[in-house]
Design a protein around this motif. Structure first.
Motif, PDB file in Angstrom:
ATOM      1  N   VAL A 103       5.576   6.712  10.875  1.00  0.00           N
ATOM      2  CA  VAL A 103       5.191   6.737  12.285  1.00  0.00           C
ATOM      3  C   VAL A 103       3.938   5.899  12.445  1.00  0.00           C
ATOM      4  N   ILE A 104       3.959   5.016  13.413  1.00  0.00           N
ATOM      5  CA  ILE A 104       2.787   4.226  13.764  1.00  0.00           C
ATOM      6  C   ILE A 104       2.212   4.797  15.057  1.00  0.00           C
ATOM      7  N   ASP A 105       1.045   5.420  14.929  1.00  0.00           N
ATOM      8  CA  ASP A 105       0.280   6.014  16.031  1.00  0.00           C
ATOM      9  C   ASP A 105       0.938   7.286  16.570  1.00  0.00           C
ATOM     10  N   ALA A 106       0.492   8.411  16.051  1.00  0.00           N
ATOM     11  CA  ALA A 106       0.997   9.724  16.469  1.00  0.00           C
ATOM     12  C   ALA A 106       0.226  10.175  17.708  1.00  0.00           C
ATOM     13  N   ALA A 107       0.745   9.792  18.858  1.00  0.00           N
ATOM     14  CA  ALA A 107       0.044   9.981  20.128  1.00  0.00           C
ATOM     15  C   ALA A 107       0.583  11.187  20.887  1.00  0.00           C
ATOM     16  N   HIS A 108      -0.298  12.126  21.206  1.00  0.00           N
ATOM     17  CA  HIS A 108      -0.146  13.160  22.230  1.00  0.00           C
ATOM     18  C   HIS A 108       0.837  14.290  21.950  1.00  0.00           C
ATOM     19  N   ASP A 109       1.979  14.030  21.331  1.00  0.00           N
ATOM     20  CA  ASP A 109       3.072  15.011  21.363  1.00  0.00           C
ATOM     21  C   ASP A 109       3.754  15.094  19.997  1.00  0.00           C
ATOM     22  N   ALA A 110       3.186  15.884  19.090  1.00  0.00           N
ATOM     23  CA  ALA A 110       3.749  15.986  17.748  1.00  0.00           C
ATOM     24  C   ALA A 110       5.195  16.494  17.749  1.00  0.00           C
ATOM     25  N   PRO A 111       5.555  17.516  18.543  1.00  0.00           N
ATOM     26  CA  PRO A 111       6.951  17.959  18.525  1.00  0.00           C
ATOM     27  C   PRO A 111       7.938  16.872  18.954  1.00  0.00           C
ATOM     28  N   ALA A 112       7.582  16.070  19.941  1.00  0.00           N
ATOM     29  CA  ALA A 112       8.482  15.004  20.385  1.00  0.00           C
ATOM     30  C   ALA A 112       8.651  13.948  19.294  1.00  0.00           C
ATOM     31  N   ILE A 113       7.560  13.630  18.610  1.00  0.00           N
ATOM     32  CA  ILE A 113       7.647  12.641  17.538  1.00  0.00           C
ATOM     33  C   ILE A 113       8.477  13.189  16.386  1.00  0.00           C
ATOM     34  N   GLU A 114       8.252  14.450  16.033  1.00  0.00           N
ATOM     35  CA  GLU A 114       9.036  15.053  14.956  1.00  0.00           C
ATOM     36  C   GLU A 114      10.520  15.069  15.322  1.00  0.00           C
ATOM     37  N   ASP A 138      12.477   2.734  16.023  1.00  0.00           N
ATOM     38  CA  ASP A 138      12.620   3.649  17.146  1.00  0.00           C
ATOM     39  C   ASP A 138      11.320   3.685  17.934  1.00  0.00           C
ATOM     40  N   HIS A 139      11.446   3.899  19.226  1.00  0.00           N
ATOM     41  CA  HIS A 139      10.308   3.814  20.141  1.00  0.00           C
ATOM     42  C   HIS A 139      10.344   4.993  21.092  1.00  0.00           C
ATOM     43  N   LEU A 140       9.224   5.676  21.225  1.00  0.00           N
ATOM     44  CA  LEU A 140       9.116   6.648  22.296  1.00  0.00           C
ATOM     45  C   LEU A 140       7.760   6.497  22.964  1.00  0.00           C
ATOM     46  N   VAL A 141       7.702   6.900  24.212  1.00  0.00           N
ATOM     47  CA  VAL A 141       6.472   6.847  24.992  1.00  0.00           C
ATOM     48  C   VAL A 141       6.005   8.277  25.218  1.00  0.00           C
ATOM     49  N   THR A 142       4.754   8.530  24.862  1.00  0.00           N
ATOM     50  CA  THR A 142       4.161   9.844  25.075  1.00  0.00           C
ATOM     51  C   THR A 142       2.969   9.698  26.014  1.00  0.00           C
ATOM     52  N   SER A 143       2.637  10.766  26.703  1.00  0.00           N
ATOM     53  CA  SER A 143       1.601  10.711  27.734  1.00  0.00           C
ATOM     54  C   SER A 143       0.505  11.722  27.460  1.00  0.00           C
ATOM     55  N   GLY A 144      -0.719  11.330  27.775  1.00  0.00           N
ATOM     56  CA  GLY A 144      -1.870  12.204  27.583  1.00  0.00           C
ATOM     57  C   GLY A 144      -3.109  11.550  28.150  1.00  0.00           C
ATOM     58  N   ASN A 169       1.341   6.080  25.863  1.00  0.00           N
ATOM     59  CA  ASN A 169       1.241   5.408  24.559  1.00  0.00           C
ATOM     60  C   ASN A 169       2.613   5.127  23.976  1.00  0.00           C
ATOM     61  N   ASN A 170       2.724   3.986  23.314  1.00  0.00           N
ATOM     62  CA  ASN A 170       3.911   3.684  22.526  1.00  0.00           C
ATOM     63  C   ASN A 170       3.759   4.276  21.126  1.00  0.00           C
ATOM     64  N   VAL A 171       4.765   5.010  20.706  1.00  0.00           N
ATOM     65  CA  VAL A 171       4.860   5.506  19.335  1.00  0.00           C
ATOM     66  C   VAL A 171       6.032   4.787  18.680  1.00  0.00           C
ATOM     67  N   TRP A 172       5.779   4.186  17.520  1.00  0.00           N
ATOM     68  CA  TRP A 172       6.813   3.428  16.806  1.00  0.00           C
ATOM     69  C   TRP A 172       7.192   4.144  15.526  1.00  0.00           C
ATOM     70  N   ILE A 173       8.483   4.219  15.274  1.00  0.00           N
ATOM     71  CA  ILE A 173       9.010   4.833  14.056  1.00  0.00           C
ATOM     72  C   ILE A 173       9.832   3.770  13.338  1.00  0.00           C
ATOM     73  N   VAL A 174       9.438   3.447  12.117  1.00  0.00           N
ATOM     74  CA  VAL A 174      10.038   2.349  11.365  1.00  0.00           C
ATOM     75  C   VAL A 174      10.632   2.895  10.079  1.00  0.00           C
ATOM     76  N   GLY A 175      11.851   2.478   9.745  1.00  0.00           N
ATOM     77  CA  GLY A 175      12.459   2.910   8.497  1.00  0.00           C
ATOM     78  C   GLY A 175      13.956   2.689   8.515  1.00  0.00           C
ATOM     79  N   ASP A 176      14.679   3.676   8.012  1.00  0.00           N
ATOM     80  CA  ASP A 176      16.140   3.626   8.031  1.00  0.00           C
ATOM     81  C   ASP A 176      16.651   5.017   8.351  1.00  0.00           C
ATOM     82  N   GLU A 177      17.894   5.311   7.970  1.00  0.00           N
ATOM     83  CA  GLU A 177      18.462   6.609   8.339  1.00  0.00           C
ATOM     84  C   GLU A 177      17.981   7.751   7.446  1.00  0.00           C
ATOM     85  N   LEU A 178      17.218   7.429   6.391  1.00  0.00           N
ATOM     86  CA  LEU A 178      16.757   8.458   5.457  1.00  0.00           C
ATOM     87  C   LEU A 178      15.267   8.731   5.523  1.00  0.00           C
TER      88      LEU A 178
END
Length: 211
Positions: A41-52, A9-15, A28-37
């Motif tokens: 997180v690779i690089d927790a950039a700028h926006d912890a609530p959005a990443i969570e 999963d990929h999200l872009v955060t700004s700061g 910044n690109n934030v990458w989330i790698v795994g499965d459904e369980l």
């Protein structure tokens, strides 16, 4: 490898990115790698609530820092507090980490050749100094992907004009650690668009001559 559905999963955060007295707006690109369980997180950039929120209730096993420039780690303590996940960083980047989070040390160290497994996916840590002393990439051969942080972008190496960086070192890291990967390997970067090893490797000599 198990039979769960692997996800990137990929999200872009700004700061902002700040170093050597300057500050710049960045995405910044934030990458989330795994499965459904579970996931990392690779690089927790700028926006912890959005990443969570992007974790969608999955268990976060680790917050992995490709390096410790503030724009890649500024949300890491808050995400760790919200999820209980450990923050992992190569120890050579502790001086940079301490500029942003002097009151909160990382929870564990990354080392060259170390493997991290999440959701049946194994990621191998590649120490790739140059952009920062403790910069790492994460290679997932099962996914034909390498997460390069700011070491390699579409079109060339990461910047080396500021403190703690070194141009010949980043060229050596890219040549010896990344361009040796299979050419079809997708390069998922810390900023901007993805590329492939095969698309970038023909340009090494011109990059090396450009500084």
């Amino acid at each position: 490898m198990n039979d769960r559905n692997h996800r990137i999963d990929h999200l872009v955060t700004s700061g902002t990115f700040s170093l050597d007295g300057g500050t710049w707006d960045v995405d910044n690109n934030v990458w989330i790698v795994g499965d459904e369980l579970e996931a990392i997180v690779i690089d927790a950039a700028h926006d912890a609530p959005a990443i969570e929120a992007a974790l969608e209730g999955r268990t976060l096993r680790a917050i992995v820092c490709t390096h410790a420039h503030n724009d890649h780690i500024d949300a890491a303590p808050a995400l760790a507090a919200a999820t209980g996940a450990p923050i992992l960083l190569h120890p050579d980047d502790l001086p940079l980490w301490n500029q942003t989070h002097p009151e909160r040390a990382p929870d564990g160290e990354l080392a060259d050749g170390q493997t991290l497994t999440v959701g049946g996916v194994t990621l191998t840590v590649l120490h790739t100094p140059g952009h920062a002393p403790g910069a790492v990439c994460l290679y997932a051969p099962e996914l034909s992907t390498v997460f390069t942080g700011d070491t390699l972008f579409q079109g060339g190496p990461g910047a080396t004009g500021r403190s703690f960086s070194h141009f010949p070192t980043i060229i050596a890291s890219i040549r010896d650690r990344l361009l040796t990967l299979p050419p079809e390997t997708v390069v998922r970067t810390g900023h901007g668009d993805a590329t492939t090893i095969g698309d970038e490797s023909p340009h090494l000599d011109e990059w090396a001559a450009s500084n």
